[in-house]
Design an enzyme around this catalytic site. Sequence first.
Site, PDB file in Angstrom:
ATOM      1  N   LYS A 177       0.595  -0.690  -0.292  1.00 45.80           N
ATOM      2  CA  LYS A 177       0.106  -0.262   0.448  1.00 45.80           C
ATOM      3  C   LYS A 177       0.854   1.151  -0.024  1.00 45.80           C
ATOM      4  O   LYS A 177       1.999   1.446   1.123  1.00 45.80           O
ATOM      5  CB  LYS A 177      -0.805   0.054   1.194  1.00 45.80           C
ATOM      6  CG  LYS A 177      -1.981   0.985   0.759  1.00 45.80           C
ATOM      7  CD  LYS A 177      -2.099   2.142   0.901  1.00 45.80           C
ATOM      8  CE  LYS A 177      -1.903   2.936   1.753  1.00 45.80           C
ATOM      9  NZ  LYS A 177      -1.511   4.753   1.732  1.00 45.80           N
ATOM     10  N   GLU A 252       7.592  -0.293  12.426  1.00 45.29           N
ATOM     11  CA  GLU A 252       8.510   0.559  12.166  1.00 45.29           C
ATOM     12  C   GLU A 252       8.309   2.419  12.294  1.00 45.29           C
ATOM     13  O   GLU A 252       8.026   2.989  11.432  1.00 45.29           O
ATOM     14  CB  GLU A 252       9.531   0.862  11.188  1.00 45.29           C
ATOM     15  CG  GLU A 252      10.531  -0.100  10.395  1.00 45.29           C
ATOM     16  CD  GLU A 252      11.982  -0.850  11.158  1.00 45.29           C
ATOM     17  OE1 GLU A 252      12.069   0.429  12.492  1.00 45.29           O
ATOM     18  OE2 GLU A 252      12.377  -1.989  11.511  1.00 45.29           O
ATOM     19  N   CYS A 286      12.867   9.745   9.802  1.00 44.47           N
ATOM     20  CA  CYS A 286      13.041   8.573  10.663  1.00 44.47           C
ATOM     21  C   CYS A 286      13.661   9.151  11.807  1.00 44.47           C
ATOM     22  O   CYS A 286      13.565   8.810  13.564  1.00 44.47           O
ATOM     23  CB  CYS A 286      11.558   6.901  11.053  1.00 44.47           C
ATOM     24  SG  CYS A 286      13.071   6.533  10.169  1.00 44.47           S
ATOM     25  N   GLU A 386       8.569  14.550  17.929  1.00 43.79           N
ATOM     26  CA  GLU A 386       8.860  14.289  16.915  1.00 43.79           C
ATOM     27  C   GLU A 386       8.095  15.840  15.522  1.00 43.79           C
ATOM     28  O   GLU A 386       7.273  16.210  15.399  1.00 43.79           O
ATOM     29  CB  GLU A 386       8.202  12.869  16.133  1.00 43.79           C
ATOM     30  CG  GLU A 386       9.192  12.905  14.519  1.00 43.79           C
ATOM     31  CD  GLU A 386       8.700  11.357  14.072  1.00 43.79           C
ATOM     32  OE1 GLU A 386       7.558  11.182  13.891  1.00 43.79           O
ATOM     33  OE2 GLU A 386       9.868  10.812  13.868  1.00 43.79           O
TER      34      GLU A 386
END
Length: 483
Positions: A177, A252, A286, A386
């Site tokens: 996806k 993740e 990330c 973040e």
Amino acid sequence: MSELPAYWQNFIDGSFCDGGAGRLTVLDPAKGELLAEQALADEADVDRAVAAAKALSDSGAWSGLRPVERSRIVRGMGDYLLERIDEIAPILTREAGKPLWEARLEIEGAARYFEYYGNQAETMEGRSIPLGQGYFDFTTHEPYDVSAQIIPWNYPMEMTARSLSAALAVGCSVVVKTPELDPLTNRYFADAALACGLPKGALNILCGLGKDTGAALAAHPDVNQIVFTGSVPTGISIATAAAQNVVPCVLELGGKSAAIVHDDADLDAFLSDVRWGIYFNAGQVCSAMSRVIAHERIHDKLVDGIVAMAENLKVGSGLTFPRFGANMGAMISEGQCQRAAGMVSAAEREGARVVTGGRRLNRPGYFLEPTVITDVSPDMSIASDEVFGPVLSVLKFSNENEAIRIANGTPYGLVAGVFTADIDRAMRASKQLRAGQVFVNEWYAGGVETPFGGFGKSGYGREKGREALLNYVQTKNVAIKLR
Ligand code: NAD
């Protein structure tokens, strides 16, 4: 540059197809204008893709091949991408906003996964376990059959390649996806599959909205294993869907990773680590170095160096940056750019100091200045949330324990770094830092070969390295009573 096709399709059971939900508009982040349209999948498309993957798995036509044959096809797919890098890189730049040299690096990185995991296909050996006289016992690794892989927008090609190559190498079939914001270049995996003779059904690629297509895929009863790369809230809903079907998943997720810089570190060399650590891909990484924790003796000197480096970065359209240099591209979207700029303003209101950057460029597109924030204390939101943008927070420490405490003081734990000339200190830190990867004296040291994944809210399971192969297989034990 050649014209981009106006419309890009999905790929199910070896054929390109339209989407049941119509079309999605893909924007060019450097202009904020329409780039192309992408077929948008609906739940029926998910059903068809999963059915194709399942049918291939049931047939054994892929998992039953001799591993060297799978290896050749998987490695061939990587070679295919490299051969077309000049064609793919500008498209990746135009859909994701990154400099052209970064797009090339991403495609090389994607190809490297196919090389590495293609080479590993022959290494999935079982073992024989002694049970004493009268028994013979052995283990095998059987592929999980249908692997569902949900991909984020920050590295659309590399993230797909990371999980796809390993899953194919061990004999799984895959439904990918793709991310809504930059789904176009994933099409080249389908082209590679066709060119290299991957059996139809082994790879299916759908673009669709996360809350619809992504959720339907994660919850599909014929999916046997899920790999998700993305944000923590979505990770939680994926893990919930996986739990309901009792299938494993790899998560993740995000990070707020810190580099601890001691007063004996090589500060000139460290500036290059910061350049890569927080301004590569406009900080939308990330494992970005989003916090620097600097010893009080070198703090001011280090900040001066970082600010000079950040102010020297030219910010603009990725297409104008063909080669590595002091440059940075656009962020992915209006929403992400606004969010990052808003977090900088909030940090200022909490008492932090924006020493450079923090503003959007006065031009179309989603450009944020390379930003450095000092006077950040561990209790501020900017120290633990973040940003996912080109925003560095600098904190100060006076002793080793304090540095480790600050570094470990967020719910995340993806990567961490320590910069020092003292190997004993580095070894102590590597043990104490709560992170899946610790870099000593070089941010991003390591590669496809080194296992990667999070502690805490950064997720679970490991990608990259030989560990990742175990995500896609289950161990079967066969115990034989001999006569
Ligand atoms: P996101 O969670 O919004 O989306 C990621 C993917 O999940 C997209 O394909 C999206 O369509 C899909 N999705 C969204 N909602 C869904 C749902 N309910 N069910 C199923 N699928 C759904 O994340 P993002 O904004 O695309 O990516 C940014 C985040 O990803 C950051 O937090 C970043 O740190 C993280 N990230 C982590 C890694 C890693 O390896 N740890 C790598 C890249 C990005």
